[in-house]
Each structure stands twice: as structure tokens, then as C-alpha cells.
Scaffold this motif. Structure first.
Motif, PDB file in Angstrom:
ATOM      1  N   THR A   1       0.789  -1.234   0.000  1.00 22.69           N
ATOM      2  CA  THR A   1       0.000   0.000   0.000  1.00 22.69           C
ATOM      3  C   THR A   1       0.820   1.283   0.000  1.00 22.69           C
ATOM      4  OG1 THR A   1      -0.091   0.128   2.421  1.00 22.69           O
ATOM      5  CG2 THR A   1      -1.803  -1.181   1.326  1.00 22.69           C
ATOM      6  N   GLY A   2       2.110   1.208   0.391  1.00 20.00           N
ATOM      7  CA  GLY A   2       2.903   2.419   0.524  1.00 20.00           C
ATOM      8  C   GLY A   2       2.510   3.240   1.735  1.00 20.00           C
ATOM      9  N   ARG A   3       1.795   2.608   2.665  1.00 20.59           N
ATOM     10  CA  ARG A   3       1.266   3.329   3.831  1.00 20.59           C
ATOM     11  C   ARG A   3       1.720   2.657   5.125  1.00 20.59           C
ATOM     12  NH1 ARG A   3      -3.880   6.060   2.771  1.00 20.59           N
ATOM     13  NH2 ARG A   3      -5.107   4.678   4.130  1.00 20.59           N
TER      14      ARG A   3
ATOM     15  N   PRO B   1       5.202   3.739  -4.246  1.00 21.65           N
ATOM     16  CA  PRO B   1       5.508   4.911  -5.085  1.00 21.65           C
ATOM     17  C   PRO B   1       6.638   4.653  -6.077  1.00 21.65           C
ATOM     18  CG  PRO B   1       6.164   5.288  -2.799  1.00 21.65           C
ATOM     19  CD  PRO B   1       5.339   4.047  -2.809  1.00 21.65           C
TER      20      PRO B   1
ATOM     21  N   ILE C   1      -0.734   8.010  -8.685  1.00 19.61           N
ATOM     22  CA  ILE C   1      -1.245   8.012  -7.314  1.00 19.61           C
ATOM     23  C   ILE C   1      -2.131   9.225  -7.102  1.00 19.61           C
ATOM     24  CG2 ILE C   1      -0.611   8.034  -4.880  1.00 19.61           C
ATOM     25  CD1 ILE C   1       2.077   6.808  -5.684  1.00 19.61           C
TER      26      ILE C   1
ATOM     27  N   ILE D   1       0.043   8.823   0.952  1.00 19.36           N
ATOM     28  CA  ILE D   1       1.051   7.792   0.730  1.00 19.36           C
ATOM     29  C   ILE D   1       2.288   8.192   1.525  1.00 19.36           C
ATOM     30  CG2 ILE D   1       2.576   6.698  -0.952  1.00 19.36           C
ATOM     31  CD1 ILE D   1      -0.275   5.747  -1.190  1.00 19.36           C
TER      32      ILE D   1
END
Length: 483
Positions: free
Chosen positions: A99-101, A364, A376, A382
Motif C-alpha cells: 500500500t505504501g502506507r 511509489p 497516485i 502515501i
């Protein structure tokens, strides 16, 4: 810390020569850069080990452990000297990769405490918009993969709910040798010695329980499913996410791999043996890419999901490379992991960087490579950054803060940390855990707590930590989802 990108002189010369030849070959734009020659839809392979410590790989200086293929991968691309898992344990880190989170943002704060929400945007979901074929292989651990075996602490959320066309997955850990059988001498969770592991067959392939080709080395069992997927999709872009169980407990190696370490004790023979077996399968995959002639349009990432297991680290069997702590701790020994990436012709060989990178950077980075900067949504928070400028030598540092978290309040655990510049503030992940402050540029092994000596720095980082935690809570409570 003085961030720098170190590239050998020979590598620079070779890369410059290759770039010059590419420029000369351009028909219409003689001033085009190497970037213009990049494949518009390169294949992506994401490899991850499980509980492999920073010091348990050859390319980070282990002179006993045999990992020639990972070492070769690091030498042909970039070695990350300071690559961080988003959390000091598996499930939270895994979701961050997709998720990049941060885990505190997307909502899995510990192992076996939930599952990935379908509202999250994942790498495979994004790549499918460009007609990528997507597949997952190995340990999922961000949701149950069998609908009728869901525990009270989680829910059914298999890879197919998150953008993967195909999958061969387990919900959680299996023995690293003979993954369907509880190993000899095992007396903990999972099953009785010699009995079926967790009562049956742990692997599910596209919704159906897998019952064949499950004996021997578990990394080989996984790779036997990866290779056909790569072969079938060699002429179209694909994403293969391969998350090995190795070397998570039960740590078991086959006799032929244990024999490679005759001077080691039984525990280390099993640990090193199963890592070498996994490395062998990574070598098999790299060889297949070259056999198919697709290695130059394939980027391959590798990392571990957290530091080494508590028990093996405390006994000195597994290695953090000297960093303080281990899995389940907020110290760097629990967060720093071995990592590298290769993309022949794009990432200069012999590259290394000590810039602090993280598993939240995968999304990303991959989005930038495959989809472009606008892929995105600006409205979606993010937490990662695109690493391509770093990996290709255009920049040598990253100006951002990193946040880490592990929470299991029922056990009194509320671990969190922030790194801002060279300073790290952490709250220990244990009941009554203390707050610590370190200057990593002078104290990389976190031996000198400066929380009392630097009250102003402590105040600034505490405020930053509170702000990012509040932001994550808003996301976790629904601010980023449609209603």
C-alpha cells in the motif's frame, strides 16, 4: 549520518558506456537520456524473506552464511545499507509493502489482529490498469486465505481481494522444510510432532486447497509455482510477489543444506541451511529471467519483513549485524533488514546507499516506474517516496521522516518510533515501555539514550510523532475510504 551513493569506478565507466551507446542508437532524439530507453511496462518481482536479520546474508558481511545468489543480486544492482521494515513484525510490514502506507494508517497493527481492507489501493490493483498479469506466492499474513478457517482475530481477505489474478498462499507460517508436517522436536504452536501442520494442508491455490508437490524445502515448493507463471507471461508485463516463509520458525533445513555448515550447532545449521536453500531458489528465478531474455525489462526487489526472531537473536544464532534489539522491538535490530534491488542496464551495478529507505517506498517506486508520477491520487496519503532517483544515482539522500509502529494493547504493547534526520525517538514495545532518544549518526547501535540530555530535541520529535500518529488514526478511522 552522511548519506552517500557509492559506485565503483569500473561500474560508472561501464554504465556510462552503455548509456552512450543507447544514445547513439536513438533514431529521432540524439540527446535522449537513459530514462527514455526504459521499458514503459517493465516486469516487477517483489521478493521477501521472513524474520531474516540484517546480518544474516553474505552481502551484509556474514562470512559463514552462503547466499551467493542474493550476493550476486546486490552486486549487480543496489544494496540498501539502511533499509527499514515499517514495523518490527510481519503482518504490519507486509501491508506496507503493498500500500505504501504505514501500518498505523492502513490498520494492521500487529500479527493476527485483522486483515487488509479492500478499500486500500495496492500495487497489483494499480498495475492491472496497464494490463499487468499479477500473482502472489507464499506467506500472505494480511488476511485469512481459507474462508471456513477464519479466526476470531482476523477475517477472510485473500490475495484475490487485493488485485492478484493468481495466488498460491498460506495464511501464516509453515515449517521451512516439509511445510505440511509438524517437525520433529517442535513443542510450540501449530501442531503435534509428526502430525499435519495446523491440522491439514496450509496452501491454497486460487481458492482450492493444494495437496501435491508440498514436500521438502518450502522455498522450492513456492518457486515451483513462480517459474511457470513467469514462463507463461514472458511476453507481457507481470507482477510476481514472492513472500518466502524462510527463516521464520519452525526453522528446519534439509540434510543436504545442514551439511554445508558442519562447524555450526543444530540451531544455526537449520537457520543457515534454510536461508541457503531459499537463496538457491532466488538463483533459480534469476537464471530463468536470463534464459527467457527478459532480465533487462524486469526489476527485482528483495528485503526481509523485520529483524531476527527474538529467541534466535538472544541466543546469538541469528544476527542483527550488531544493531540493538530484534523482532518485536522498536530498536534498529527489529526494524533494519537486508535489502537490495537489481535491474540490469538501469540500476548501475556495484551501487550501495546508506540513505534510509523503507517498505513503504515500494508502491511509489513501482508506480513511478510503471505508471508515471500521476498514477497516485493526490488525495490519498502515501507515506513512501520513489526510490528510483536514489537507485540510479541522481540523488544521494532522502529528506523525509520515517514512522514505525507495533501495537497490541491487550498485552500492554504500544511501540512506536520516528526517525527525523539522524535522530530517532522511540517508545519501547513492551508493557511500561520507556521513551528513548538516540543520535544515529554518532550512535548507530542505540547505546546512549539522550532523552534526559536533549529535552528540546525530545520535545520536537515527540510533537512530530504525535502529529503523524493523529494523521494515521484519521486514515485508519475511514478518512481515506468511500462511503
Amino acid at each position: 549520518m552522511n548519506h552517500s551513493l557509492i559506485v565503483s569506478t569500473l561500474s560508472v565507466v561501464l554504465f556510462a558506456l552503455a548509456t552512450s551507446l543507447s544514445v547513439c542508437a536513438a533514431d529521432e532524439n540524439p540527446e535522449s537520456t537513459a530514462d527514455s530507453a526504459l521499458p514503459s511496462t517493465p516486469n516487477v518481482i517483489m521478493l521477501m524473506s521472513d524474520d531474516q536479520g540484517w546480518g544474516d546474508v553474505g552481502f551484509n558481511g556474514n562470512e559463514v552464511l552462503q547466499t551467493p545468489n542474493l550476493d550476486g543480486m546486490a552486486a549487480s544492482g543496489v544494496r540498501f545499507e539502511r533499509f527499514y521494515a515499517a514495523a518490527p513484525l510481519c503482518s504490519p510490514t507486509r501491508g506496507s509493502c503493498l500500500t505504501g502506507r504505514y501500518p498505523f494508517r492502513y490498520g494492521i497493527l500487529a500479527a493476527h489482529t485483522g486483515g487488509m481492507r479492500v478499500g486500500e489501493t495496492t500495487i497489483p490493483e494499480m498495475l492491472k490498469k496497464k494490463d499487468y498479469r499479477t500473482a502472489f506466492f507464499g506467506k500472505w499474513h494480511v488476511g485469512w486465505v481459507k474462508a471456513d478457517e477464519v479466526s476470531t482475530r482476523g477475517f477472510y481477505s485473500p490475495p484475490s481481494h487485493h488485485g492478484f489474478d493468481e495466488y498460491f498462499a498460506t495464511t501464516s507460517a509453515v515449517p521451512t522444510w516439509n511445510p505440511t508436517v509438524t517437525p520433529q522436536g517442535w513443542d510450540s504452536w501449530g501442531g503435534e510432532e509428526g502430525e499435519p501442520w495446523k491440522g491439514g494442508f496450509p496452501y491454497v491455490q486460487n481458492g482450492v486447497e493444494a495437496k501435491e508437490n508440498l514436500d521438502g524445502d518450502d522455498s522450492r515448493v513456492i518457486m515451483d509455482r513462480v517459474i511457470p507463471f513467469v514462463e507463461a507471461n514472458k511476453d507481457q508485463p507481470f507482477l510476481a510477489t514472492v513472500w518466502f516463509h524462510t527463516p521464520h520458525e519452525p526453522v528446519v533445513a534439509g540434510e543436504e543444506y545442514k551439511k554445508l555448515y558442519p562447524k555450526s550447532g543444530k540451531a544455526r545449521q537449520n537457520l543457515y541451511g534454510c536461508i541457503t536453500a531459499m537463496d538457491e531458489q532466488i538463483g533459480r528465478l534469476r537464471a530463468k529471467l536470463r534464459e527467457l531474455g527478459i532480465e533487462k525489462r524486469t526489476i527485482v526487489f528483495f528485503c526481509s519483513d523485520n529483524g531476527p526472531a527474538d529467541g534466535l537473536a538472544k541466543k546469538g544464532v541469528a544476527s542483527t549485524g550488531g544493531f540493538h534489539g530484534h523482532k518485536h522491538t522498536m530498536y534498529d535490530g527489529g526494524l533494519l533488514v537486508p535489502a537490495c534491488a537489481e535491474w540490469p542496464g538501469v540500476i548501475p551495478p556495484g551501487t550501495s546507499t546508506d540513505a534510509r529507505c523503507s517498505t513503504v517506498d515500494y508502491l511509489p517506486t513501482i508506480a513511478g516506474i510503471c505508471l508515471g508520477d500521476s498514477a497516485i491520487k493526490k488525495s490519498l496519503p502515501i507515506d513512501g517516496v520513489d526510490l528510483m532517483p536514489l537507485m540510479t544515482g541522481k540523488v544521494d539522500m532522502l529528506d523525509r521522516d520515517l514512522f514505525f509502529g507495533y501495537r497490541r494493547l491487550v498485552q500492554g504493547i504500544d511501540g512506536k518510533a520516528i526517525i527525523s534526520g539522524d535522530w530517532k525517538l522511540l517508545q519501547e514495545a513492551k508493557k511500561g515501555g520507556k521513551t528513548r532518544l538516540y543520535d544515529l549518526s554518532k550512535d548507530p547501535y542505540e547505546e546512549n539514550d539522550l532523552s534526559a540530555a536533549s529535552p528540546e530535541r525530545l520535545s520536537v520529535l515527540s510533537q512530530k510523532l504525535a502529529e503523524i500518529e493523529a494523521s494515521c488514526q484519521r486514515s485508519r478511522d475511514g478518512a481515506d475510504y468511500r462511503y
